[in-house]
Design an enzyme around this catalytic site. Structure first.
Site, PDB file in Angstrom:
ATOM      1  CG  ASP A  99      -2.060   0.721   1.744  1.00  0.00           C
ATOM      2  OD1 ASP A  99      -2.531   1.503  -0.192  1.00  0.00           O
ATOM      3  OD2 ASP A  99      -3.011   1.254   2.151  1.00  0.00           O
TER       4      ASP A  99
ATOM      5  CG  ASP B 122      -1.631   0.528   7.628  1.00  0.00           C
ATOM      6  OD1 ASP B 122      -2.095   0.574   6.234  1.00  0.00           O
ATOM      7  OD2 ASP B 122      -1.277   2.153   7.489  1.00  0.00           O
TER       8      ASP B 122
ATOM      9  CB  THR C 186      -1.810   5.697   3.008  1.00  0.00           C
ATOM     10  OG1 THR C 186      -2.118   6.457   2.154  1.00  0.00           O
ATOM     11  CG2 THR C 186      -1.564   6.136   4.580  1.00  0.00           C
TER      12      THR C 186
END
Length: 827
Positions: free
Chosen positions: A325, A563, A327
């Site tokens: 990912d 996350d 971010t």
């Protein structure tokens, strides 16, 4: 399947779900055993570790052989059993160290649900939940126990990991929730209706989450090899005993055996059998696999990496694609409000943004940045809330204001704004600079109504600054140098993701793709586009999962890092799921590895550790299987020729220790950055079988030359065979130990020193029954060993050349390889 509707009998009834249980009620339930006593991420117990290291197939084989020597003597010939004792103690010690590391890190990583007790909210461990506890849940949380919803605000739960149903389920008061599912949007409270092992889903989670030595290519390959060796021991041992009993003229050899030994044809035949079979057993291989895994766990623990399943270390060695990912991995977790650009409405939208941020009970990083920058919200009462979800790409709230109800939404401009409009174009331009852009807009009706938000009126563009991690570029450079491809898959705008990827120096960052434009479905065209492209934006959670599947279908080994709750499906599907320690409990629960330090830069060390472990295990497997093959060769030829077996068991112990046993322990822990490839058994046997056959043939050649037609060997004859086999197998050790560094040269030199000490000192000669007094036989031994070493080198060079050509053909035509049934390998 148990009925989830059956409620575990409560001790007493909760009358006020807004207050939760009282301390007295909690104590009452604990006393009654109504607790959630399911162990989470349990490492192996002390008893299991001891049993796993003591009661093994290898130890059973060696124990039987030692029992034979214990009866017939002498004691020196039972020395091989001490190696097993030391190996077992080392294995237990290393696993206990790994257990302490895992248990300590698991405590840090464990999710802590929030329960309502005595009117207040407190965090507890999952095991501290009791029946009828009222538990809070918000986006990213995993449902800890089976329960019943008592309050909900736009609550949506993903149950796909349990039921296979892909669409999130909207939950309201009275609806059931199952442990193992996770919240993808909104928030709420649920009452624990089933705790501990009474919940079916909890039992599944316990088994799925337990720290185990599950099957893997490496372990299953070694198991197949050991099974073959076990079955081969019986016929080879039987034939060898029969051939030794057929010999006559045993006189003259008893004085070389040692005091206290039983003499006679049967005892001599059994000694020869034990000497042959001890060398056939790769006694150190299983130990070194366990040690390598355990040391890998300990090393990763020092880097704040929790390995939740041991085979994850093996999988890391095979990874050739990392999907990540943006971010929280390439960029910092936190964001900063950079600018609010009003769209000409003339209204001050900052109070609206503050109110939206305040209406979100569990704000994501974007809303947290707004709350931090805009201060106190106006006193507006939210009458309807639509929580953010990765599928919708927007959130909103309807407020009761002095002017009446106002409906506001905030989210992705390319989802809310009209295509081709000025707001969408401006958002695209700003996003191309690496900024995150949100659109604030007025909705016509309540945000929780059917078909919301409907047509919206843009009010402002909200620009957020997301900073690139300082170590992101170095991490990407490392992966590029190691042949590991990195793909960024993000739910953000594709232009924004591409800008961050370009800043980090990712190849292909200048060509981002909007995932909404990918071929529909998850077919071959979709997989091919995923493999060609490095950066994707606007990726839905289901698409992340499909991307992982597509890459796997094209022969790639995929690690997925994430996350957020939107990464859970892909983390579960990937070969290796890597979650950030600060990420959602749901993402941590399904991942095999958790980076507790929350740094993407830890991943290269994790991958390198996996490569070190698997590469070294394959290296030492070559050594031990070479020993097995030459022992089988010698035993077979000796049986066919009906001559005495050339070794005593103590000779086999000496040879095994200095050529393979001691060196393999150090080689198993050495640095190794080569990416592991499929085909462990085939590749290992292709190298070990020729080396073992040549080594065994060389030993028999020396034996027949120095024996010179005699029926029984003298100590000088046996010593000559020991020298040939030691010299030949030390050469195999040198070939396997490449590339050379100073300590490897010193290691081989040390083994030569130990061998010379045993052969040249009176104590060593007496203990190991060696005699180097005949220069002619020593010369024959060294000459045969030199010829065997040259032949082994030639075979290895030819094999390496054929291997390189085969890999070049596979790289040039991966499709043909896939059709042939072997996965294509890239990198």
């Amino acid at each position: 399947m148990p009925d989830h509707g059956d409620r575990q009998a409560p001790v007493s009834t909760v009358l006020d779900p807004e207050h939760g249980l009282t301390s007295a009620q909690v104590a009452e339930r604990i006393a009654a055993g109504r607790t959630n006593d399911v162990p989470v991420r349990a490492s192996r117990s002390l008893g299991t570790i001891i049993r796993g290291n003591v009661f093994t197939r290898i130890n059973a084989m060696v124990a039987v052989l030692f029992a034979i020597i214990a009866v017939i003597g002498p004691v020196q010939d039972g020395l091989f059993a001490m190696v097993i004792v030391v190996n077992t103690l080392i294995g237990i010690g290393q696993e206990l160290r790994a257990k302490r590391t895992l248990d300590r890190l698991a405590i840090v990583s464990a999710a802590r649900p929030r329960v309502l007790r005595d009117g207040g909210v407190l965090e507890v461990t999952s095991q501290e939940i009791v029946l009828d506890d009222v538990i809070e849940a918000a986006q990213g949380d995993q449902i800890a126990v089976d329960g019943e919803v008592v309050a909900a605000t736009a609550l949506e739960v993903d149950e796909s990991l349990l039921t296979g149903e892909a669409d999130p389920v909207v939950k309201g008061p009275g609806d059931p929730v199952m442990s193992g599912s996770f919240v993808v949007a909104g928030s709420g409270r649920y009452r624990a209706a089933k705790v501990g092992r009474h919940a079916y889903a909890a039992r599944l989670a316990e088994e799925a989450s337990r720290f185990t030595l599950v099957r893997s290519e490496l372990r299953s390959g070694i198991d197949r090899i050991l099974k073959f060796i076990t079955w081969a021991l019986f016929p080879i041992g039987g034939v060898l005993v029969f051939s030794q009993l057929a010999l006559h003229g045993e006189a003259g050899i008893q004085e070389s055996i040692g005091e206290g030994a039983v003499s006679g044809p049967v005892a001599d035949a059994l000694r020869g059998m034990v000497a042959a079979l001890v060398s056939m057993i790769p006694e150190g291989l299983v130990l070194l696999v366990s040690i390598a895994f355990a040391v890998g766990v300990i090393r990763l623990g020092r880097r704040q990496c929790l390995v939740q399943e041991l085979p994850a270390i093996e999988g890391l060695a095979r990874v050739d694609v990392v999907c990540t990912d943006k971010t929280g991995t390439l960029t910092e977790n936190g964001m900063r409000l950079a600018e609010v650009r009003e769209c000409g409405g003339g209204e001050d939208v900052r109070p609206v943004l503050a109110a939206l941020a305040a209406a979100d009970p569990r704000p994501n990083p974007s809303m947290a940045a707004l709350a931090e920058s805009l201060g106190a919200p106006p006193p507006w009462e939210p009458v309807a809330v639509a929580a953010f979800s990765s599928a919708r790409k927007w959130s909103g709230a309807s407020f009761a204001t002095p002017e009446g109800e106002r409906h506001w939404v905030i989210g992705a401009p390319d989802v809310l704004a009209a295509p081709g409009g000025p707001e969408a174009a401006e958002a695209e331009r700003i996003g191309a600079q690496g900024m995150r852009v949100l659109l604030l807009a007025r909705a016509a009706g309540r945000v929780d109504s059917a078909g919301a938000p409907g047509p919206v009126a843009p009010a402002a563009l909200v620009v957020l600054d997301q900073r690139l991690r300082g170590d992101a570029k170095d991490t990407l450079d490392y992966f590029a140098g190691q042949g590991v491809e990195v793909k960024v898959v993000s739910g953000d705008n594709a232009a924004s993701v591409g800008a961050v990827a370009r800043e980090a120096g990712l190849p292909g960052g200048d060509r981002p793709v909007d995932a909404r434009a990918l071929p529909p479905g998850a077919g071959p065209e979709f997989a091919a586009e995923v493999e060609r492209t490095a950066v994707f934006g606007r990726v839905a959670p289901e698409q992340k999962r499909d991307m992982v599947r597509g890459l796997q279908g094209r022969g790639r080994t995929v690690a997925m890092t994430g996350d957020g709750v939107n990464d859970v499906l892909a983390l579960k599907e990937a070969d290796i799921g890597v979650a950030m320690g600060s990420g959602s409990p749901a993402s941590r629960a399904v991942a095999q590895i958790v980076l507790l330090g929350n740094r993407f830069s830890a991943l290269p060390a994790v991958v390198a550790e996996g490569r070190r472990v698997i590469g070294n295990i394959e290296r030492v497997a070559n050594l031990f299987l070479t020993k097995t093959v030459y022992s089988m060769t010698m035993a077979t030829v000796v049986s066919l020729l009906t001559v005495a077996y050339p070794f005593f068991p103590r000779h086999a112990t000496l040879i095994n220790a200095v050529t393979f046993g001691i060196p393999s322990f150090f080689l198993a822990l050495a640095p190794n950055l080569e990416r592991a490839r499929p085909g462990f058994v085939r590749r290992t046997l292709r190298l070990a079988v020729p080396s073992g056959l040549i080594s065994g043939a060389a030993a028999i050649t020396t034996y027949l030359i120095v024996l010179d037609g005699a029926s029984m060997p003298q100590l000088t004859d046996r010593t000559a065979v020991v020298i040939t086999l030691c010299a030949t197998t030390l050469w195999v050790l040198l070939l396997v130990a490449k590339p050379y560094v100073w300590w490897k040269v010193a290691l081989v030199g040390g083994m030569v020193g130990l061998l010379l000490t045993a052969m040249l000192t009176p104590l060593g000669q007496e203990f190991f029954a060696l005699d180097v007094s005949d220069p002619g036989k020593i010369s024959v031994a060294l000459a045969v060993a030199a010829a065997a070493a040259a032949l082994i080198t030639a075979v290895r060079l030819v094999d390496d050349r054929l291997m390189r050509r085969s890999e070049e053909r596979r790289a040039a035509a991966p499709g043909a390889e896939e059709e042939a049934g072997e996965p294509a390998r890239v990198g």
